[in-house]
Design an enzyme around this catalytic site. Sequence first.
Site, PDB file in Angstrom:
ATOM      1  N   ASN A 129       0.857  -1.192   0.000  1.00  0.00           N
ATOM      2  CA  ASN A 129       0.000   0.000   0.000  1.00  0.00           C
ATOM      3  C   ASN A 129       0.893   1.242   0.000  1.00  0.00           C
ATOM      4  OD1 ASN A 129      -1.413   2.273   1.143  1.00  0.00           O
ATOM      5  ND2 ASN A 129      -3.056   0.889   1.746  1.00  0.00           N
ATOM      6  N   HIS A 170       0.884   6.165   2.005  1.00  0.00           N
ATOM      7  CA  HIS A 170       1.630   7.104   2.852  1.00  0.00           C
ATOM      8  C   HIS A 170       2.775   7.804   2.120  1.00  0.00           C
ATOM      9  CE1 HIS A 170      -1.015   6.485   6.049  1.00  0.00           C
ATOM     10  NE2 HIS A 170      -0.796   5.190   6.084  1.00  0.00           N
ATOM     11  N   HIS A 206      -5.816   3.550  -1.320  1.00  0.00           N
ATOM     12  CA  HIS A 206      -7.145   3.832  -0.776  1.00  0.00           C
ATOM     13  C   HIS A 206      -7.540   5.228  -1.227  1.00  0.00           C
ATOM     14  CE1 HIS A 206      -9.840   3.991   3.119  1.00  0.00           C
ATOM     15  NE2 HIS A 206     -10.503   4.301   2.016  1.00  0.00           N
ATOM     16  N   ARG A 218      -9.867   7.944  -0.726  1.00  0.00           N
ATOM     17  CA  ARG A 218     -10.857   8.349   0.272  1.00  0.00           C
ATOM     18  C   ARG A 218     -11.735   9.467  -0.272  1.00  0.00           C
ATOM     19  NH1 ARG A 218     -10.595   7.579   5.657  1.00  0.00           N
ATOM     20  NH2 ARG A 218      -9.113   6.029   6.363  1.00  0.00           N
ATOM     21  N   ARG A 238      -7.526  12.713   1.138  1.00  0.00           N
ATOM     22  CA  ARG A 238      -6.465  13.232   2.005  1.00  0.00           C
ATOM     23  C   ARG A 238      -5.061  12.818   1.566  1.00  0.00           C
ATOM     24  NH1 ARG A 238      -7.571   9.811   7.490  1.00  0.00           N
ATOM     25  NH2 ARG A 238      -9.632  10.734   7.213  1.00  0.00           N
ATOM     26  N   GLU A 256      -8.751   0.283  -2.659  1.00  0.00           N
ATOM     27  CA  GLU A 256      -9.577   0.270  -1.437  1.00  0.00           C
ATOM     28  C   GLU A 256     -10.524   1.434  -1.527  1.00  0.00           C
ATOM     29  OE1 GLU A 256      -7.358   0.586   2.194  1.00  0.00           O
ATOM     30  OE2 GLU A 256      -6.209  -1.186   1.733  1.00  0.00           O
ATOM     31  N   THR A 265      -8.296   3.460   8.635  1.00  0.00           N
ATOM     32  CA  THR A 265      -9.491   2.617   8.707  1.00  0.00           C
ATOM     33  C   THR A 265      -9.557   1.957  10.087  1.00  0.00           C
ATOM     34  OG1 THR A 265      -9.043   2.161   6.391  1.00  0.00           O
ATOM     35  CG2 THR A 265     -10.792   0.877   7.422  1.00  0.00           C
ATOM     36  N   GLU A 272     -10.617  -9.690   3.438  1.00  0.00           N
ATOM     37  CA  GLU A 272      -9.353  -9.292   4.069  1.00  0.00           C
ATOM     38  C   GLU A 272      -9.643  -9.173   5.553  1.00  0.00           C
ATOM     39  OE1 GLU A 272      -7.204  -5.842   2.511  1.00  0.00           O
ATOM     40  OE2 GLU A 272      -6.274  -5.561   4.474  1.00  0.00           O
ATOM     41  N   HIS A 280      -3.640  -4.632   7.949  1.00  0.00           N
ATOM     42  CA  HIS A 280      -3.789  -3.464   8.824  1.00  0.00           C
ATOM     43  C   HIS A 280      -2.874  -3.572  10.043  1.00  0.00           C
ATOM     44  CE1 HIS A 280      -5.233   0.201  10.462  1.00  0.00           C
ATOM     45  NE2 HIS A 280      -5.905   0.401   9.343  1.00  0.00           N
TER      46      HIS A 280
HETATM   47  N1  PXP Z   1      -5.835  -3.092   4.547  1.00  0.00           N
HETATM   48  C1  PXP Z   1      -6.783  -2.134   4.629  1.00  0.00           C
HETATM   49  C2  PXP Z   1      -8.182  -2.498   4.299  1.00  0.00           C
HETATM   50  C3  PXP Z   1      -6.455  -0.812   5.014  1.00  0.00           C
HETATM   51  O1  PXP Z   1      -7.412   0.117   5.096  1.00  0.00           O
HETATM   52  C4  PXP Z   1      -5.105  -0.507   5.275  1.00  0.00           C
HETATM   53  C5  PXP Z   1      -4.732   0.895   5.629  1.00  0.00           C
HETATM   54  O2  PXP Z   1      -4.880   1.722   4.535  1.00  0.00           O
HETATM   55  C6  PXP Z   1      -4.152  -1.528   5.156  1.00  0.00           C
HETATM   56  C7  PXP Z   1      -4.546  -2.818   4.814  1.00  0.00           C
HETATM   57  C8  PXP Z   1      -2.706  -1.284   5.392  1.00  0.00           C
HETATM   58  O3  PXP Z   1      -2.519  -0.971   6.719  1.00  0.00           O
HETATM   59  P1  PXP Z   1      -1.094  -0.475   7.208  1.00  0.00           P
HETATM   60  O4  PXP Z   1      -0.825   0.822   6.497  1.00  0.00           O
HETATM   61  O5  PXP Z   1      -1.267  -0.308   8.689  1.00  0.00           O
HETATM   62  O6  PXP Z   1      -0.107  -1.534   6.836  1.00  0.00           O
END
Ligand code: PXP
Length: 239
Positions: A7, A10, A43, A45, A49, A70, A101, A151, A191
Site C-alpha cells: 500500500n 503514505h 485507498h 478516500r 487526504r 480500497e 481505517t 481481508e 492493517h
Molecule cells: N488493509 C486495509 C483495508 C487498510 O485500510 C489498510 C490501511 O490503509 C491496510 C490494509 C494497510 O494498513 P497499514 O498501512 O497499517 O499496513
Amino acid sequence: MAQLAVNVDHVATLREARGINYPEPVAAAVAAETAGADGIVVHLREDRRHIKERDVRLLRKIVQSKLILEMAATSEMLGIALDIKPDCVTLVPETKKELTTEGGLDLISHENYVREAVTTLKNAGIAVCIFIDPDLDQIKVAHKIDADMIEIHTGAFCDATTGAQKQKEFFRIVDAAKIGTKLKLEVNAGHGICYNTIKAFKGLHEISEFSIGHSIVARAILTGMEQAVRDMKQLISGL
Ligand code: PXP
C-alpha cells in the site's frame, strides 16, 4: 508462499503534507514491483487526504502486477472503479474523522448495499474483497453476498499491548482464516502489520495475501523502497 500487496498511500501522505508534487506514489509503486511486490494498493478516500484520482489513473497504466483499489461502497466510488477498472476492489468502511481505517465493514448492518456493490463490481469483471473483522458471522455474510475474497482486519492483534490480548486476537484471526477458507473465500489479511508482527503468521497457510503499507513506507524512508519490500518479502517467505 503468501503474496505481498504494498500500500503506497503514505507516500502520498508525505506529498500532501506540503501540497507539492513529490514524493510520487507511482514511482514508489514501480520500486515496490521491482523488489517483488505482488500487488499495489491505494485507498481513494472521499476526502482525498492522500491518494488522488490522478494517482489511481496513472497506477492503472503502469502497475504490472495487480492494482487493488480500497474504497467505500458509495455511488461516487463505484463510478470511479467502473471507469478505472482496477484488478480488485477492497470494500472498506470510511469515516471522516478517523486517522486510518478503524474497523472492518459491518456486513450484518449493511448487507444489502454491500451486496449491490459486490454485484456491480463483479459484473464489470472486477474481483471483490471485503475488509472485515475476524468475526464468524461477518464472514458468513461475505460468503452469502458472493464476495471473492475477505481481508481480515489484523489491527486489533497488531495493536494489542499485552501477551494475553495478542494471543486472544490472534486466535480470532486463525479461526476467521480457517472458516473463510472452508467457505471457499480467498483469505487476505492486513492493517497494522509490521516487520515484527508478520512473524506471528508462521504456519497460517490459509492466508493468501498480506496487505501492508505504513511499516513498509516507514522503513523505505531509511532503506529505500526496494530494500523495504525485499525485507518484508523475505519474512513472508519464512512463514
Ligand atoms: N488493509 C486495509 C483495508 C487498510 O485500510 C489498510 C490501511 O490503509 C491496510 C490494509 C494497510 O494498513 P497499514 O498501512 O497499517 O499496513
